[in-house]
Design a protein around this motif. Structure first.
Motif, PDB file in Angstrom:
ATOM      1  N   MET A 163       0.855  -1.236  -0.028  1.00 56.32           N
ATOM      2  CA  MET A 163       0.025  -0.007   0.023  1.00 56.32           C
ATOM      3  C   MET A 163       0.732   1.349   0.109  1.00 56.32           C
ATOM      4  SD  MET A 163      -2.917   1.004   2.786  1.00 56.32           S
ATOM      5  CE  MET A 163      -3.784  -0.415   2.629  1.00 56.32           C
ATOM      6  N   ASN A 164       0.702   2.159  -1.065  1.00 60.15           N
ATOM      7  CA  ASN A 164       1.556   3.375  -0.855  1.00 60.15           C
ATOM      8  C   ASN A 164       1.240   4.272   0.253  1.00 60.15           C
ATOM      9  OD1 ASN A 164      -0.688   5.082  -1.449  1.00 60.15           O
ATOM     10  ND2 ASN A 164      -0.614   4.406  -3.809  1.00 60.15           N
ATOM     11  N   ALA A 165       2.231   4.997   0.278  1.00 67.08           N
ATOM     12  CA  ALA A 165       2.186   5.780   1.693  1.00 67.08           C
ATOM     13  C   ALA A 165       0.846   6.987   1.806  1.00 67.08           C
ATOM     14  CB  ALA A 165       3.409   6.930   1.691  1.00 67.08           C
ATOM     15  N   PRO A 166       0.695   7.589   0.501  1.00 69.97           N
ATOM     16  CA  PRO A 166      -0.558   8.517   0.260  1.00 69.97           C
ATOM     17  C   PRO A 166      -1.877   7.856   0.830  1.00 69.97           C
ATOM     18  CG  PRO A 166       0.806   9.028  -1.733  1.00 69.97           C
ATOM     19  CD  PRO A 166       1.404   7.579  -1.130  1.00 69.97           C
ATOM     20  N   HIS A 167      -2.185   6.351   0.345  1.00 70.04           N
ATOM     21  CA  HIS A 167      -3.341   6.037   0.507  1.00 70.04           C
ATOM     22  C   HIS A 167      -3.312   5.460   2.102  1.00 70.04           C
ATOM     23  CE1 HIS A 167      -6.074   2.589   0.465  1.00 70.04           C
ATOM     24  NE2 HIS A 167      -6.892   3.545  -0.476  1.00 70.04           N
ATOM     25  N   GLU A 168      -2.091   5.031   2.431  1.00 69.88           N
ATOM     26  CA  GLU A 168      -2.193   4.752   3.947  1.00 69.88           C
ATOM     27  C   GLU A 168      -2.285   5.923   4.785  1.00 69.88           C
ATOM     28  OE1 GLU A 168       1.110   2.842   7.166  1.00 69.88           O
ATOM     29  OE2 GLU A 168       1.804   3.123   5.054  1.00 69.88           O
ATOM     30  N   SER A 169      -2.089   7.168   4.412  1.00 69.17           N
ATOM     31  CA  SER A 169      -2.105   8.285   5.187  1.00 69.17           C
ATOM     32  C   SER A 169      -3.747   8.600   5.143  1.00 69.17           C
ATOM     33  CB  SER A 169      -1.482   9.499   4.377  1.00 69.17           C
ATOM     34  OG  SER A 169      -1.822  10.808   5.183  1.00 69.17           O
ATOM     35  N   MET A 170      -4.491   8.294   3.817  1.00 75.18           N
ATOM     36  CA  MET A 170      -5.801   8.424   3.587  1.00 75.18           C
ATOM     37  C   MET A 170      -6.438   7.527   4.896  1.00 75.18           C
ATOM     38  SD  MET A 170      -8.618   9.785   2.816  1.00 75.18           S
ATOM     39  CE  MET A 170      -7.986  10.902   1.414  1.00 75.18           C
ATOM     40  N   LEU A 171      -6.074   6.415   4.908  1.00 75.64           N
ATOM     41  CA  LEU A 171      -6.744   5.395   6.012  1.00 75.64           C
ATOM     42  C   LEU A 171      -6.779   5.963   7.444  1.00 75.64           C
ATOM     43  CD1 LEU A 171      -5.416   1.878   4.913  1.00 75.64           C
ATOM     44  CD2 LEU A 171      -7.861   2.775   4.744  1.00 75.64           C
ATOM     45  N   ASP A 172      -5.475   6.552   7.712  1.00 76.79           N
ATOM     46  CA  ASP A 172      -5.379   7.366   9.033  1.00 76.79           C
ATOM     47  C   ASP A 172      -6.707   8.431   8.989  1.00 76.79           C
ATOM     48  OD1 ASP A 172      -3.271   5.969   9.391  1.00 76.79           O
ATOM     49  OD2 ASP A 172      -1.782   7.429   9.028  1.00 76.79           O
ATOM     50  N   ASP A 173      -6.843   9.187   7.886  1.00 74.84           N
ATOM     51  CA  ASP A 173      -7.806  10.234   7.719  1.00 74.84           C
ATOM     52  C   ASP A 173      -9.165   9.601   8.264  1.00 74.84           C
ATOM     53  OD1 ASP A 173      -5.831  11.896   7.287  1.00 74.84           O
ATOM     54  OD2 ASP A 173      -6.523  12.497   5.285  1.00 74.84           O
ATOM     55  N   VAL A 174      -9.441   8.317   7.465  1.00 70.11           N
ATOM     56  CA  VAL A 174     -10.577   7.530   7.600  1.00 70.11           C
ATOM     57  C   VAL A 174     -10.963   7.264   9.180  1.00 70.11           C
ATOM     58  CG1 VAL A 174     -11.836   5.732   7.166  1.00 70.11           C
ATOM     59  CG2 VAL A 174     -10.719   6.910   5.390  1.00 70.11           C
ATOM     60  N   SER A 220     -15.668   6.358  -3.636  1.00 67.78           N
ATOM     61  CA  SER A 220     -14.882   5.956  -4.721  1.00 67.78           C
ATOM     62  C   SER A 220     -13.823   4.944  -4.476  1.00 67.78           C
ATOM     63  CB  SER A 220     -14.265   7.119  -5.421  1.00 67.78           C
ATOM     64  OG  SER A 220     -13.176   7.669  -4.911  1.00 67.78           O
ATOM     65  N   CYS A 221     -13.296   4.829  -3.110  1.00 74.89           N
ATOM     66  CA  CYS A 221     -12.197   3.882  -2.798  1.00 74.89           C
ATOM     67  C   CYS A 221     -12.895   2.661  -1.876  1.00 74.89           C
ATOM     68  CB  CYS A 221     -11.367   4.618  -2.075  1.00 74.89           C
ATOM     69  SG  CYS A 221      -9.978   3.449  -1.464  1.00 74.89           S
ATOM     70  N   GLU A 222     -13.012   1.457  -2.291  1.00 75.28           N
ATOM     71  CA  GLU A 222     -13.593   0.393  -1.695  1.00 75.28           C
ATOM     72  C   GLU A 222     -12.687  -0.163  -0.309  1.00 75.28           C
ATOM     73  OE1 GLU A 222     -14.127  -3.123  -3.932  1.00 75.28           O
ATOM     74  OE2 GLU A 222     -15.376  -2.082  -5.545  1.00 75.28           O
ATOM     75  N   ALA A 223     -11.295   0.028  -0.462  1.00 74.81           N
ATOM     76  CA  ALA A 223     -10.603  -0.201   0.846  1.00 74.81           C
ATOM     77  C   ALA A 223     -10.902   0.789   1.984  1.00 74.81           C
ATOM     78  CB  ALA A 223      -8.992  -0.004   0.397  1.00 74.81           C
ATOM     79  N   CYS A 224     -10.986   1.965   1.615  1.00 74.96           N
ATOM     80  CA  CYS A 224     -11.246   2.991   2.655  1.00 74.96           C
ATOM     81  C   CYS A 224     -12.591   2.851   3.334  1.00 74.96           C
ATOM     82  CB  CYS A 224     -10.888   4.372   2.193  1.00 74.96           C
ATOM     83  SG  CYS A 224      -9.390   4.703   1.875  1.00 74.96           S
TER      84      CYS A 224
END
Length: 261
Positions: free
Chosen positions: A1-12, A34-38
């Motif tokens: 998982m890339n760093a920007p997306h991992e940061s978005m998970l933190d935001d979630v 738009s993001c199934e993982a988040c």
């Protein structure tokens, strides 16, 4: 998982506990669409956060004496979280990851403290309720004892006064003092197992005996019984041996019958 997306998970995660600013929260909502993982991450966090929101704060319910839910609990915690977040966030530009985690940790700590405090308060409320019940029971027993002592003193004063009328019966007397009636009996045998003595009174103008109090003599065969009737409207008194619990009508031949007229 890339760093920007991992940061978005933190935001979630922070969005789930309501610690994001309105602008940041809108960005996360747009991303969740738009993001199934988040979206899956948010779905996993949401039930836990909802339970926190429903945590009970000890608030006595004046009407029902119970502990009720305080809907302001989560709101107060989140105000503290947002206030703390503003204090810990630096003004200089930093990555989203470094800005959000302090608020998330503060939120988690606040929720943990809230749950612990709630459970402690609930325990204290239960202890208080138990203590109040015990105090109430003790007061009731004290009041009942006080009434019994007053009644006994009245009975002894009436019987010892020498006033009123006295009717001799086998093994004792019936004493009438004003509107009160007493049986004073001695040398009574203990009734057989499953049996008890029962008094009967005949109201004036009636042909049927009315059941009155039941009793047993003490170890010396003595019984002093206050009859719960008005002596002014009672024409006769009787005593019989009955089954334990008493009877509605005499089931044995009376051991004494005395007219009061």
């Amino acid at each position: 998982m890339n760093a920007p997306h991992e940061s978005m998970l933190d935001d979630v995660a922070v969005y789930a506990v309501g610690a994001l600013s309105p602008t940041h929260a809108r960005r996360v909502r747009d991303h969740l669409a738009s993001c199934e993982a988040c979206a899956a991450e948010y779905a996993a966090l949401a039930p836990t956060v909802a339970l926190i929101g429903m945590s009970q704060e000890a608030c006595p319910d004046a009407e029902h004496g119970a502990v009720t839910v305080s809907p302001l609990l989560k709101a107060r915690i989140m105000r503290r979280v947002r206030s703390t977040s503003q204090d810990v966030l630096p003004r200089s530009g930093r990555s989203s990851r470094s800005l959000i985690w302090p608020a998330y940790l503060v939120a988690a700590a606040c929720f943990a403290i809230a749950i612990f405090s709630t459970l402690l308060n609930l325990s204290l409320m239960q202890q208080l309720k138990s203590s109040q019940t015990q105090v109430s029971a003790a007061q009731n027993r004290s009041s009942s004892l006080a009434r019994s002592l007053v009644d006994e003193r009245t009975e002894l004063a009436d019987i010892a006064s020498g006033q009123g009328q006295r009717f001799a019966v086998p093994g004792g007397q019936i004493v009438r003092v004003r509107h009160r009636l007493y049986l004073t009996l001695h040398d009574l045998a203990l009734p057989a197992h499953g049996k008890i003595y029962q008094a009967w009174t005949l109201p004036k103008g009636s042909k049927l005996m009315a059941p009155s109090t039941t009793f047993v003599p003490d170890s010396h065969g003595t019984a002093i019984v206050a009859l719960p009737v008005n002596a002014d409207i009672t024409s006769a008194v009787a005593v019989s041996v009955e089954p334990e619990g008493g009877s509605k009508q005499p089931t044995s031949k009376p051991i004494l019958v005395q007219s009061l007229e």
